[in-house]
Each structure stands twice: as C-alpha cells, then as structure tokens.
Design a protein around this motif. Structure first.
Motif, mmCIF file in Angstrom:
data_model
loop_
_atom_site.group_PDB
_atom_site.id
_atom_site.type_symbol
_atom_site.label_atom_id
_atom_site.label_comp_id
_atom_site.label_asym_id
_atom_site.label_seq_id
_atom_site.Cartn_x
_atom_site.Cartn_y
_atom_site.Cartn_z
ATOM 1 N N GLU A 215 35.765 33.290 38.652
ATOM 2 C CA GLU A 215 36.462 32.166 38.015
ATOM 3 C C GLU A 215 37.356 32.661 36.884
ATOM 4 N N VAL A 216 36.865 33.609 36.089
ATOM 5 C CA VAL A 216 37.670 34.176 35.007
ATOM 6 C C VAL A 216 38.881 34.905 35.576
ATOM 7 N N LEU A 217 38.695 35.662 36.653
ATOM 8 C CA LEU A 217 39.810 36.378 37.264
ATOM 9 C C LEU A 217 40.846 35.406 37.832
ATOM 10 N N ARG A 218 40.381 34.297 38.376
ATOM 11 C CA ARG A 218 41.311 33.315 38.968
ATOM 12 C C ARG A 218 42.107 32.551 37.919
ATOM 13 N N THR A 219 41.466 32.236 36.790
ATOM 14 C CA THR A 219 42.083 31.305 35.838
ATOM 15 C C THR A 219 42.516 31.953 34.525
ATOM 16 N N ASP A 220 41.851 33.039 34.105
ATOM 17 C CA ASP A 220 42.133 33.687 32.819
ATOM 18 C C ASP A 220 42.278 32.638 31.722
ATOM 19 N N PRO A 221 41.188 31.870 31.448
ATOM 20 C CA PRO A 221 41.306 30.703 30.546
ATOM 21 C C PRO A 221 41.777 31.018 29.134
ATOM 22 N N HIS A 222 41.436 32.192 28.606
ATOM 23 C CA HIS A 222 41.832 32.544 27.239
ATOM 24 C C HIS A 222 42.960 33.564 27.200
ATOM 25 N N LEU A 223 43.550 33.839 28.353
ATOM 26 C CA LEU A 223 44.717 34.727 28.470
ATOM 27 C C LEU A 223 44.412 36.160 28.031
ATOM 28 N N PHE A 224 43.150 36.563 28.128
ATOM 29 C CA PHE A 224 42.800 37.941 27.780
ATOM 30 C C PHE A 224 43.316 38.937 28.812
ATOM 31 N N LEU A 225 43.402 38.494 30.069
ATOM 32 C CA LEU A 225 43.791 39.403 31.142
ATOM 33 C C LEU A 225 45.299 39.607 31.226
ATOM 34 N N GLY A 226 46.054 38.706 30.644
ATOM 35 C CA GLY A 226 47.512 38.827 30.714
ATOM 36 C C GLY A 226 48.116 38.127 31.910
ATOM 37 N N ARG A 227 47.361 37.985 32.974
ATOM 38 C CA ARG A 227 47.792 37.230 34.155
ATOM 39 C C ARG A 227 46.569 36.943 35.003
ATOM 40 N N ARG A 228 46.723 36.069 35.968
ATOM 41 C CA ARG A 228 45.619 35.727 36.858
ATOM 42 C C ARG A 228 45.526 36.731 37.997
ATOM 43 N N HIS A 229 44.290 36.971 38.435
ATOM 44 C CA HIS A 229 44.043 37.945 39.498
ATOM 45 C C HIS A 229 43.294 37.251 40.639
ATOM 46 N N ARG A 230 43.996 36.350 41.314
ATOM 47 C CA ARG A 230 43.369 35.583 42.398
ATOM 48 C C ARG A 230 42.964 36.485 43.560
ATOM 49 N N GLU A 231 43.794 37.485 43.869
ATOM 50 C CA GLU A 231 43.470 38.367 44.998
ATOM 51 C C GLU A 231 42.180 39.141 44.729
ATOM 52 N N LEU A 232 42.033 39.633 43.521
ATOM 53 C CA LEU A 232 40.834 40.373 43.172
ATOM 54 C C LEU A 232 39.605 39.467 43.231
ATOM 55 N N ALA A 233 39.741 38.242 42.731
ATOM 56 C CA ALA A 233 38.629 37.293 42.789
ATOM 57 C C ALA A 233 38.241 37.012 44.235
ATOM 58 N N HIS A 234 39.242 36.898 45.114
ATOM 59 C CA HIS A 234 38.959 36.640 46.526
ATOM 60 C C HIS A 234 38.221 37.816 47.153
ATOM 61 N N VAL A 235 38.637 39.040 46.810
ATOM 62 C CA VAL A 235 37.985 40.228 47.367
ATOM 63 C C VAL A 235 36.519 40.285 46.944
ATOM 64 N N ILE A 236 36.258 40.045 45.657
ATOM 65 C CA ILE A 236 34.882 40.093 45.169
ATOM 66 C C ILE A 236 34.042 38.998 45.814
ATOM 67 N N LYS A 237 34.638 37.840 46.013
ATOM 68 C CA LYS A 237 33.910 36.706 46.570
ATOM 69 C C LYS A 237 33.614 36.882 48.047
ATOM 70 N N GLU A 238 34.566 37.453 48.771
ATOM 71 C CA GLU A 238 34.456 37.507 50.225
ATOM 72 C C GLU A 238 33.927 38.834 50.753
ATOM 73 N N GLU A 239 34.000 39.899 49.969
ATOM 74 C CA GLU A 239 33.548 41.200 50.455
ATOM 75 C C GLU A 239 32.049 41.171 50.736
ATOM 76 N N ARG A 240 31.643 41.869 51.787
ATOM 77 C CA ARG A 240 30.226 41.959 52.125
ATOM 78 C C ARG A 240 29.484 42.950 51.237
ATOM 79 N N VAL A 241 30.224 43.886 50.620
ATOM 80 C CA VAL A 241 29.586 44.849 49.720
ATOM 81 C C VAL A 241 29.005 44.114 48.516
ATOM 82 N N GLU A 242 27.767 44.460 48.143
ATOM 83 C CA GLU A 242 27.131 43.788 47.022
ATOM 84 C C GLU A 242 27.843 44.121 45.717
#
Length: 350
Positions: A215-242
């Motif tokens: 959720e933080v990667l998708r939205t970056d609510p406090h703008l700490f990341l500089g931009r949103r990382h939806r692709e990375l969030a999707h990879v972490i969510k969907e990857e079978r690797v723990e």
C-alpha cells in the motif's frame, strides 16, 4: 588489508600456488609490521554464500588457496579459525564481546549481524596497487543511527528489499528505494514483531505487514519515496516467492556462531606471536618456488615483523599488569593509548 581479502574473489582465485599466494605473502608481511593484532575468520566451506557488498562472492575460494592461506597465517603468527557458518556473523559476535575493535570486510552484512565498526576500502586510482597504503571508509553503528537515522530494523528492511542473493533471496528494488521506504517505519515494526511474537502470530503479522508495504509503495502517502511504485507493489503482491524470506530473517536474527547453543568462543583474547621464520622459508621454497636469494630478501621484511610482534607482546604484558591510561577513539580505529604503542585489534572475514 583489503588487497589481501580481494585475493579471494572468484575472478582472481586460482590454484593457490603462485600469483595468489605471492600476493598473500606480501600483504601478510606488511600487516606483520603494523601496530595491530589481526585475526582472520573463514566461512564454513559448505555454508550458503550470502554476501552483501559492491562485489559479492557467490562461490567459495578454492580449497587449496584457503589451505595455503591458513598455513601462512600460522607461520606469520596470526590467529584464525573457521566459523560455524557466515564469517560476518562470527565477526559481529567477536566485536560485541569486546574481543576486537574493528571488522575489516568488503561486505556490509557485518552491520546487519550487529558489528558496530566496519572498515572497507575505497578505490583510489592515484594509489598504486602495490602500495602499502589504502583509502578506507569507516562505518559505525552510532553514526548510522544518529547521522543517517537508520536503526537495526531499518537496515533489515533495506537488506530484505534490495537483496540480490541468487539462491535464497530476490532483488525487489534498489537500495535507494529501500532506504526511502524505511521512513515509514516498516522495518522497525517488522523487527519488533520478529523478536516478540511466536511463530504463528508472526506469520499472521507478516501477511498484514506485506499488505502495508504494498500500500505504501502504491500510494506513497507522505511522499517519502518521491514517486509511486505500483509495479513493485504488484510484483511483491503477486510473486509466489515468500516475502519477507523467512530464511533470510532467521539468518540475520538467529545467526549460527561459536556462541550458539551454549557454545564457547574459540579464543579468549585476540593476540599474535612472532613469525616462524623457518616455516616461512620452507613455505616460500616449496609452494612459491622462490630461489634461496629471493627467499632471503623477502624474509628481511618478516624480520621487521618479528620485531614488531615482540614489541606488541611486551605491550600486552604491560597492559595486563598496568591498565591503559586512556581509551582513545579516532575516525579510523578505536585503540588503547599506551606509553610504547597504540594498538588495535581487527578481524577479517574471508
């Protein structure tokens, strides 16, 4: 010191007979003349090669090279042993017990295992490779926490997010993104949960924690990341690797060391003795194939090392009789100020 460690790079390591051993001999000869007690710790031969650094070693050095290195260490009077698993974990425990002042390693795993002072070399093209001088960087846990505002849990998150280990981990993102992600406190909450919750409770926590990371990667609510990382969030969510990998968590939180399971450290004090010149001469003749005149010239440096080791042994005996006047900290080392010499104990991971 780092030129010595670099011999163990798989790209350079060979049979352990000629070029590599000559480099090791020359570097150990230089170290023998320094005001320090070095101690060397080797990875267990069959342990997983999980290294973090600019040039990680993913394959172990050839066994013959390791064997010859250990023979030379003994001949030069330097202590060493083989760790039960990762050398960096063993080094960190050595430092936490006050056996050494600093850890010399090209890898930053030592900080994750709890080392409080790590020394790494810096490439300087103006310094010849044959020089006895090296530019170094010193990393301390205090500086990382107070100046970079990174606690141990933050470092753990960076390791988990940016891990590039081929066998046991997956590289989710760059170190820069991982460091920015620590501003949301996710590493600290994971660390607290890991050390306080039972296994079932922890696995339930991790499921929600992973959702929070995404959720933080998708939205970056406090703008700490500089931009949103939806692709990375999707990879972490969907990857079978723990994610986070329980094996990596266990490796950093419960590392196998000589102290594990009620064990005892292999030594009670880090010191060194005078080089065995006869053993060194025999080694040079048999394994380096040097003619007698070359052996004689190379052993002249070892003579200087013999004198330095003798002085350090006298200093150690004086220290045991009369406590040192002052404990001094400088940007490079922590050492004891004595009337005859300034001495530092350092350990190297191999």
């Amino acid at each position: 010191m780092h030129a010595l460690l670099n011999v163990f790079s798989w790209r350079r390591a060979g049979t352990g007979q000629l070029h590599e051993m000559q480099t090791i001999f020359c570097r150990l000869s230089v170290i023998s003349r320094m005001l320090l007690h070095p101690y060397f710790i080797f990875d267990r031969p069959d342990c997983p090669q999980v290294k973090r650094g600019p040039d990680p070693i993913l394959s172990a050095a050839p066994s013959l090279l390791v064997q010859r290195f250990q023979e030379l260490l003994t001949a030069f009077g330097f202590g060493w042993h083989v760790a039960p698993c990762e050398a960096e974990a063993e080094l960190a425990y050595f430092q936490s017990c006050g056996l050494i002042d600093a850890v010399v390693t090209p890898y930053n795993d030592a900080l994750l295992f709890g080392a409080c002072c790590v020394i790494r070399s810096v490439v300087n093209s103006s310094i010849p490779q044959s020089s006895e001088c090296e530019d170094i960087e010193v990393y301390t846990s205090d500086a990382i926490e107070n100046l970079a505002s990174l606690e141990w849990g933050d470092l753990l998150l960076v390791a988990l997010m940016s891990n590039a280990d081929n066998d046991v981990g997956c590289c989710w993102c760059s170190v820069d993104i991982a460091c920015r992600l620590t501003c949301y406190g996710l590493g600290r909450t994971l660390f607290r949960a890991a050390i306080t919750l039972q296994f079932v409770e922890f696995m339930e926590f991790v499921a929600k924690w992973r959702d929070d990371v995404c959720e933080v990667l998708r939205t970056d609510p406090h703008l700490f990341l500089g931009r949103r990382h939806r692709e990375l969030a999707h990879v972490i969510k969907e990857e079978r690797v723990e994610f986070p990998d329980p094996a990596i968590l266990a490796m950093y939180l419960l590392p196998l060391t000589s102290w594990s399971h009620g064990g005892h450290p292999p030594i009670s004090i880090v010191t060194s003795r005078q080089p065995d010149l006869m053993s060194l001469a025999t080694f040079c003749s048999e394994h380096l194939r040097w003619p007698p005149d070359t052996v004689h010239s190379r052993l002249m440096d070892a003579w200087a090392g013999t004198a330095m080791r003798a002085l350090l042994q006298v200093s150690l005996m004086l220290c045991q009789v009369c406590p040192p006047d002052l404990i001094v900290c400088c940007p490079t080392y922590s050492y004891q100020a004595m009337s005859t010499a300034r001495l530092c104990n350092v350990a190297c991971g191999l």
